[in-house]
Design a protein around this motif. Structure first.
Motif, short mmCIF file in Angstrom:
data_model
loop_
_atom_site.label_atom_id
_atom_site.label_comp_id
_atom_site.label_asym_id
_atom_site.label_seq_id
_atom_site.Cartn_x
_atom_site.Cartn_y
_atom_site.Cartn_z
N VAL A 33 10.60 -28.14 78.72
CA VAL A 33 11.53 -28.77 77.69
C VAL A 33 11.98 -30.19 78.05
O VAL A 33 12.23 -30.44 79.23
CB VAL A 33 12.72 -27.92 77.48
CG1 VAL A 33 13.75 -28.36 76.56
CG2 VAL A 33 12.25 -26.52 76.98
N ILE A 34 12.04 -30.89 77.07
CA ILE A 34 12.67 -32.24 77.15
C ILE A 34 13.91 -32.60 76.38
O ILE A 34 13.79 -32.11 75.06
CB ILE A 34 11.58 -33.35 76.97
CG1 ILE A 34 10.47 -33.57 78.16
CG2 ILE A 34 12.03 -34.91 76.90
CD1 ILE A 34 9.45 -34.53 78.06
N ALA A 35 14.77 -33.09 76.74
CA ALA A 35 15.81 -33.30 76.12
C ALA A 35 15.97 -34.96 76.05
O ALA A 35 15.78 -35.41 77.05
CB ALA A 35 17.15 -32.81 76.87
N SER A 36 16.29 -35.50 74.75
CA SER A 36 16.70 -37.03 74.95
C SER A 36 17.72 -37.41 75.85
O SER A 36 17.71 -38.31 76.37
CB SER A 36 16.66 -37.59 73.56
OG SER A 36 17.79 -36.97 72.84
N THR A 37 18.89 -36.91 75.61
CA THR A 37 20.19 -37.27 76.35
C THR A 37 20.53 -36.40 77.43
O THR A 37 20.31 -35.00 77.15
CB THR A 37 21.23 -37.41 75.21
OG1 THR A 37 21.81 -36.04 74.83
CG2 THR A 37 20.77 -38.28 74.12
N THR A 38 21.44 -36.72 78.15
CA THR A 38 21.90 -35.77 79.07
C THR A 38 22.87 -34.82 78.55
O THR A 38 22.87 -33.62 78.97
CB THR A 38 22.87 -36.46 80.32
OG1 THR A 38 23.74 -37.53 79.36
CG2 THR A 38 22.19 -37.61 81.03
N LEU A 39 23.62 -34.94 77.50
CA LEU A 39 24.51 -34.04 76.63
C LEU A 39 23.51 -32.92 76.13
O LEU A 39 23.99 -31.82 76.31
CB LEU A 39 25.09 -34.83 75.58
CG LEU A 39 26.26 -35.86 76.28
CD1 LEU A 39 26.32 -37.16 75.38
CD2 LEU A 39 27.35 -35.07 76.36
N ALA A 92 4.16 -39.96 78.29
CA ALA A 92 3.30 -38.66 78.84
C ALA A 92 4.05 -37.56 78.98
O ALA A 92 3.76 -36.49 78.51
CB ALA A 92 2.90 -39.00 80.31
N ALA A 93 5.33 -37.64 79.13
CA ALA A 93 6.21 -36.40 79.44
C ALA A 93 6.57 -35.86 77.73
O ALA A 93 6.30 -34.55 77.72
CB ALA A 93 7.55 -36.74 79.96
N ILE A 94 6.73 -36.60 77.07
CA ILE A 94 6.77 -36.34 75.57
C ILE A 94 5.54 -35.48 75.08
O ILE A 94 5.54 -34.46 74.41
CB ILE A 94 7.43 -37.40 74.33
CG1 ILE A 94 8.81 -37.90 74.90
CG2 ILE A 94 7.17 -37.06 73.15
CD1 ILE A 94 9.24 -39.03 74.27
N ALA A 95 4.52 -36.06 75.29
CA ALA A 95 3.36 -35.34 75.12
C ALA A 95 2.84 -34.23 75.54
O ALA A 95 2.40 -33.34 74.95
CB ALA A 95 1.91 -36.53 75.28
N ASP A 96 3.53 -33.98 76.86
CA ASP A 96 3.19 -32.83 77.40
C ASP A 96 4.17 -31.55 77.21
O ASP A 96 3.97 -30.39 77.67
CB ASP A 96 3.39 -33.23 79.03
CG ASP A 96 2.09 -33.64 79.76
OD1 ASP A 96 0.97 -33.56 78.85
OD2 ASP A 96 2.04 -34.37 80.49
N ALA A 97 5.35 -31.84 76.73
CA ALA A 97 6.41 -30.87 76.66
C ALA A 97 6.15 -29.74 75.50
O ALA A 97 5.62 -30.13 74.38
CB ALA A 97 7.71 -31.53 76.11
N GLU A 144 10.73 -43.39 68.30
CA GLU A 144 9.86 -42.99 66.97
C GLU A 144 8.41 -43.05 67.43
O GLU A 144 7.87 -42.22 66.81
CB GLU A 144 10.38 -43.71 66.01
CG GLU A 144 10.92 -42.90 65.01
CD GLU A 144 11.80 -43.90 63.85
OE1 GLU A 144 11.13 -45.06 63.36
OE2 GLU A 144 12.98 -43.42 63.52
N GLY A 145 7.96 -44.04 67.89
CA GLY A 145 6.46 -44.19 68.30
C GLY A 145 5.87 -43.20 69.13
O GLY A 145 4.62 -42.72 68.93
N LEU A 146 6.72 -42.43 69.87
CA LEU A 146 6.11 -41.39 70.88
C LEU A 146 6.36 -39.77 70.45
O LEU A 146 5.54 -39.05 70.68
CB LEU A 146 7.04 -41.59 72.14
CG LEU A 146 7.24 -43.00 72.89
CD1 LEU A 146 7.94 -42.86 74.26
CD2 LEU A 146 5.75 -43.40 73.03
N LEU A 147 7.40 -39.82 69.52
CA LEU A 147 7.61 -38.41 69.19
C LEU A 147 6.76 -37.97 68.20
O LEU A 147 6.47 -36.43 68.18
CB LEU A 147 9.11 -38.35 68.32
CG LEU A 147 10.25 -38.54 69.31
CD1 LEU A 147 11.40 -38.69 68.51
CD2 LEU A 147 10.35 -37.53 70.25
#
Ligand SMILES: [Zn+2]
Length: 312
Positions: free
Chosen positions: A33-39, A75-80, A95-98
């Motif tokens: 799992v990836i989260a964009s923010t710490t919150l 890389a992390a976004i593509a792997d999650a 936006e370009g990565l999502l």
């Protein structure tokens, strides 16, 4: 550390090898799992417990509005398996990565968004031309300043994890319910704390417009933001600065609140010109583990205590 890296690389290889079969979520015990923010990561952690280790794109203490993604973020976004984002325009720089992600979930889905006073892209000369193309143009992304919105995040995250990992859905739901009870207690505590501030002193001057959801929920007036707009990218003209300084003087505002993710120089200028206090707050990011605001509950308690101390 080397061992961790080795296992990370090995698990990436396994993930790539498994990429042609449907993702099996928690069958092997972990969801990537990836989260964009710490919150958001903090909320994921409360719902998932140790079943998930959420990585974070915007590191603690960085300004999400001016963040520039690094190659490892792509890389992390593509792997999650799942990428949790706030939405409402906060992640424009990703936006370009999502587009390469397997599943992107906007945790703020279902929240009634407030309009930002200016577009999120106020610094962009072409913002007006592009306005029609941007669904979220001009909405205020800072929903987490009201714990009731974080309850919606919690429910959205629990539903997503349950769908991805049905075998553990009961546990995710129970964790979510326990956390929601804490968020409700936090909300009641804030209502109580705010009673210490006389009504005519419930005035907020902040660095950028981060506190609209807080102001609406707890009965504050947003007198102004030193950096106009809901992003931090827009500059401030001499006229705008003079206007806000005049407003501060005429209303007798005692303090300007400045977040941990933006440079405080403009706020310091306002404080010097008007003689009011500069109070640091945590706005768009938690602190590192061990810091004074390393969880959302600590973050809100810190901010509310600072606001009450400055205004009561
Ligand atoms: Zn912000």
């Amino acid at each position: 550390m080397l061992t961790n890296k080795f296992f990370l690389i090995m698990s990436l290889i396994v993930l790539v090898a498994a990429a042609c079969s449907p993702l099996s979520g928690g069958q092997n015990g972990t969801i990537n799992v990836i989260a964009s923010t710490t919150l958001i990561a903090d909320t994921v952690q409360r719902v998932a417990g140790d079943r998930v280790n959420a990585s974070i794109i915007y590191p603690a203490g960085t300004d999400p509005h001016s963040f520039e993604p690094r190659p490892q973020d792509a890389a992390a976004i593509a792997d999650a398996d799942i990428v949790f984002i706030n939405g409402l325009g906060l992640e424009e720089n990703l936006e370009g990565l999502l587009g390469n992600a397997r599943l992107v979930v906007e945790v703020s889905e279902g929240i009634t968004a407030l309009e930002g006073e200016q577009g999120h892209d106020a610094e962009d000369e072409h913002a007006e031309e592009d306005a029609d193309e941007e669904e979220h143009e001009g909405l205020d992304p800072h929903v987490w300043q009201d714990p009731n919105n974080v309850i919606i995040w919690t429910n959205n995250i629990a539903a997503t994890l349950a769908e991805k990992d049905p075998a553990n859905s009961t546990e995710y739901r129970a964790n979510a319910d326990a956390y929601i009870a804490e968020l409700q207690a936090l909300d009641s505590w804030i209502v109580e704390q705010v009673q210490q501030i006389p009504e005519d002193r419930r005035l907020l001057v902040t660095d950028h417009e981060t506190f609209a959801y807080f102001a609406e929920r707890y009965g504050f007036e947003m007198v102004g933001a030193v950096i106009p707009g809901v992003s931090t990218g827009s500059g401030v003209s001499a006229q705008e600065l003079a206007a806000i300084e005049n407003e501060i003087r005429s209303l007798g505002v005692p303090a300007v609140f400045v977040g941990n993710t933006v440079p405080g120089n403009i706020a310091a200028q306002v404080a010097a010109d008007t003689g009011i206090q500069v109070m640091p707050l945590y706005t768009d990011s938690l602190t590192e583990a061990g810091g004074p605001a390393s969880t959302y509950l600590e973050f809100m308690r810190y901010n509310v205590s600072a606001i009450v101390d400055a205004l009561k």
